[in-house]
Design an enzyme around this catalytic site. Structure first.
Site, PDB file in Angstrom:
ATOM      1  N   SER A  90       0.841  -1.188   0.000  1.00  0.00           N
ATOM      2  CA  SER A  90       0.000   0.000   0.000  1.00  0.00           C
ATOM      3  C   SER A  90       0.883   1.247   0.000  1.00  0.00           C
ATOM      4  CB  SER A  90      -0.972  -0.049   1.175  1.00  0.00           C
ATOM      5  OG  SER A  90      -1.998   0.905   1.019  1.00  0.00           O
ATOM      6  N   GLU A 123      -9.411  -5.877  -4.398  1.00  0.00           N
ATOM      7  CA  GLU A 123      -8.839  -4.771  -3.620  1.00  0.00           C
ATOM      8  C   GLU A 123      -9.896  -3.821  -3.059  1.00  0.00           C
ATOM      9  OE1 GLU A 123      -5.780  -3.876  -2.734  1.00  0.00           O
ATOM     10  OE2 GLU A 123      -4.396  -5.025  -3.965  1.00  0.00           O
ATOM     11  N   HIS A 154      -7.995  -5.515  -0.106  1.00  0.00           N
ATOM     12  CA  HIS A 154      -6.739  -4.822   0.171  1.00  0.00           C
ATOM     13  C   HIS A 154      -6.121  -5.350   1.463  1.00  0.00           C
ATOM     14  CE1 HIS A 154      -3.980  -1.510  -0.468  1.00  0.00           C
ATOM     15  NE2 HIS A 154      -4.140  -1.100   0.787  1.00  0.00           N
TER      16      HIS A 154
END
Length: 544
Positions: free
Chosen positions: A238, A359, A463
């Site tokens: 990330s 995600e 995610h």
């Protein structure tokens, strides 16, 4: 134009790792007060969670270039936590490039992690206001010094450049299975890490400069832990993955690492796709800095920086924008990483990169749980909130129709495809013209949930879902099936083989052909050629 503010934050629950995300606010009439958003669960600290594990053996000592450290000997591995890699950025060093750490006399206790960098409550219980935070942690296999130095993986945590800590990632499975040394790093966050002001040296990139200082420490000192200072892989997820992109594009990072791993942090991030990290143009970053100064009463001070350096950390945290990004058009980051990739102005090292199959589902679920239903009737307004412009919104609604109760997964697909899947493929395409690239998609549709409670629809592989397969988040392994543990072992084999040789292919795992996307799925890992089609990438690449 409607500006969406998002914050990515990886947080830990008491017994499970959770991902907390501040959801963007929809415009009226659909918006819900921020107080209605679910708060991240409270977690025990990393040091407390480690104390809950089996009692470690006696301490072990290492002599570094700064002094002697006493770490902790565990069953099969050693840890050294809270190692200073730079001077505390306090007083006049607040908003200054990192300075070298001061050597110490005697033996320094490295048996517990240091404070996380200042941040709101979330991953760190109660948050942190301790600016003395530039520390790293080392995990290394136990035993005598290896005949050959081990590869080194330097891990940069995620958290939207506002939250996170290196100590949240217990790397002992990676270190022991892969026979590597793993270094996890704290770096300055939020306004303290990325304030931009005209005439301020290091403006907009203090957090990135901290990462480089940690890499220089690794070059100088990792040999004492059995690591190879000339075989360093820089990895992150990330915001940490995007930090790897920034370091690939930073001239100042030349020679500090030999390989790169980018997880869910595509280098082609942009402001109009705000769920993924991106870099801000320096003028925009300075506007953010001006808002901070005004918010704490320093904009009219005779010396704004002197005033800002006197403001309490808690007040800065309360006043800072929820979105924070590094700034480009700066000495450390001269170009937007996307532009640097296009021009080939990046360090030529092998790259392993990828994203997760679903995600966007975590964000979509959170927005729905905050009181924003996604139905055929509301769908056009939802899309318009995140993709301003009537023509764009109509095109997205046509490409991704909501026909019944499938609104959540459709919304998640839009977020994931637009912000992660297709930008990750584009990043790989740009990099592959210059360097060896290996691509993956984590696709365990039954990945352990990242948050407690029941979501409004199955989240699949959202995610950060891949993180527990590589690390014990918060020092505790997740509950997984035997097939999922086999996938975790396969992923660690791939990651550490790449760190050792520059290619993830290993006899211990299914073949990973270069030039395809490797689907990481329990007991079905292998290449797939349908990623771009499945994620509508032709559509997104053509959308202005």
């Amino acid at each position: 134009m409607h500006r969406v503010l998002t914050t990515l934050a990886c947080t830990l629950a008491t017994l499970t790792a959770v991902l907390a995300t501040a959801r963007p606010t929809l415009p009226t009439p659909m918006s819900a007060p921020m107080s209605t958003l679910a708060s991240p669960p409270t977690s025990t600290s990393a040091s407390t969670q480690r104390a809950d594990r089996a009692t470690p053996a006696a301490g072990t000592t290492v002599r570094t270039h700064d002094g002697v450290l006493r770490g902790t000997a565990h069953d099969g591995y050693d840890t050294f936590e809270g190692i200073p890699y730079a001077a505390p950025p306090v007083g006049k060093l607040r908003w200054a490039p990192p300075r070298p750490a001061r050597p110490w006399a005697g033996t320094r206790d490295a048996g517990r992690p240091a404070s996380a960098c200042p941040q709101p409550a979330g991953e760190v219980p109660g948050g942190s206001t301790d600016e003395d935070c530039l520390y790293l942690n080392v995990t290394t296999p136990a035993g005598p010094a290896p005949r050959r130095p081990r590869p080194v993986i330097v891990w940069l945590h995620g958290g939207g450049f506002t939250t996170g800590a290196g100590s949240s990632y217990d790397a002992h499975r990676m270190a022991t299975r892969g026979d590597v040394v793993v270094v996890t790093v704290n770096y300055r966050l939020g306004a303290l890490g990325f304030l931009a002001r005209a005439g301020l040296p290091g403006s907009g990139t203090f957090g990135l400069a901290d990462q480089q200082a940690a890499l220089r420490w690794v070059r100088a000192g990792i040999g004492a832990f059995g690591g190879d200072p000339h075989n360093v892989t820089l990895a992150g997820e990330s915001a940490g993955g995007y930090s790897v992109c920034a370091q690939l594009a930073s001239p100042a990072a030349a020679g500090l690492f030999e390989r790169a791993i980018i997880q869910s942090g595509p280098c082609t991030g942009r402001p109009d796709r705000p769920f993924a990290p991106f870099a801000a143009a320096l003028p925009a970053a300075r506007e953010t800095g001006a808002r901070l100064a005004a918010g704490v009463g320093c904009s009219s001070a005779r010396n704004t920086m002197t005033c800002l350096r006197g403001v309490k950390v808690s007040r800065l945290l309360a006043a800072q924008d929820p979105d924070q990004q590094p700034a480009y058009a700066t000495p450390l980051l001269p170009r937007d990483p996307a532009d640097a990739l296009t021009a080939g102005r990046v360090h030529h090292v092998p790259v392993l990169l990828g994203s997760n199959h679903d995600e966007g589902n975590g964000w979509a679920a959170g927005i729905m749980q905050a009181g924003n239903p996604v139905t055929p009737e509301t769908w056009p307004d939802v899309v318009a909130a995140f993709f301003p412009g009537q023509a764009r919104a109509r095109a997205i609604v046509h490409e991704y129709p909501v026909t019944g109760k499938d609104g959540g997964p459709v919304f998640g697909a839009v977020i994931g495809d637009a912000d992660f899947a297709c930008p990750t493929l584009s990043t790989g395409d740009l990099l592959s013209t210059r360097v060896p690239v290996w691509r993956y998609e984590f696709a365990d549709e039954h990945a352990p949930p990242l948050t407690p409670g029941t979501p409004p629809f199955p989240l699949g592989a959202p995610h950060a879902a891949e993180l527990p397969y590589l690390y014990d988040l918060g020092g505790r392994p997740r509950t997984m099936t035997p097939a999922q543990w086999r996938l975790a072992t396969t992923m660690i084999d791939y990651w550490t083989r790449f760190a050792r040789t520059g290619t993830p292919d290993t006899p211990a795992a299914p073949p990973w052909p270069r030039g395809t996307v490797q689907s990481l799925t329990p007991d079905h890992t292998g290449p797939t050629r349908t990623t771009a089609t499945r994620h509508h990438c032709a559509f997104w690449n053509a959308l202005p």
